[in-house]
Write a protein that holds these residues in place. Sequence first.
Motif: not given
Length: 184
Positions: A124-130, A137-145, A180-183
């Motif tokens: 979780m910590g690593i994924f949150a950091y990524i 523009e990459l935060k949402r798709p990365a969070a889903f993946g 992890a994904v801001p508005e």
Amino acid sequence: MKRKIIEQFIRDISTPLIGPQASSKELILGWGTAILFAAGQLLWAFVGSNWAWWQILIAVVFAFDIGGGVVVNATRSGRQYWHRPELTTRDHILFYAAHVHPFVVAFFWPEYSWLQAGFTYVGMGIFAYIVFILPAELKRPAAFGLAAIAIVAGITLLEMPAGLIWFVPMYFMKLILAHAVPEV
């Protein structure tokens, strides 16, 4: 008058969780989901488990927190509140660090090992950091993946106690997909 007092009480206890700008609909959705998820866990615990009272209490509190957190952290007001400019990188790190739920589960349910708890928490910590370091523009798709990877790994590789199968998927949904994904 009584209704106004209740509404103000709900808003007062909701503000540190979802922010002061939450709409009534967001509050109803967040609280409703938390209550339904906790009630479902409680029902399962009474019907399908032989857990001790303290295991039931912990599972219901976690269901309330994580079930409601998935929705609250995904709301517009929740995202704006938790990603407001005055929060520092330290604040974000502390938010994630405080989510020690996997270790609590490992302590009270021996079927879920300390190794599995560490894998879940560190992952979780690593994924949150990524997600945190990526451009907007990459935060949402990365969070889903990343959440999809965590959910599949959690379901297929980790042995969860009966009644807590939801724990790892919902933990990652709350913290990676929703928080992890801001508005933007």
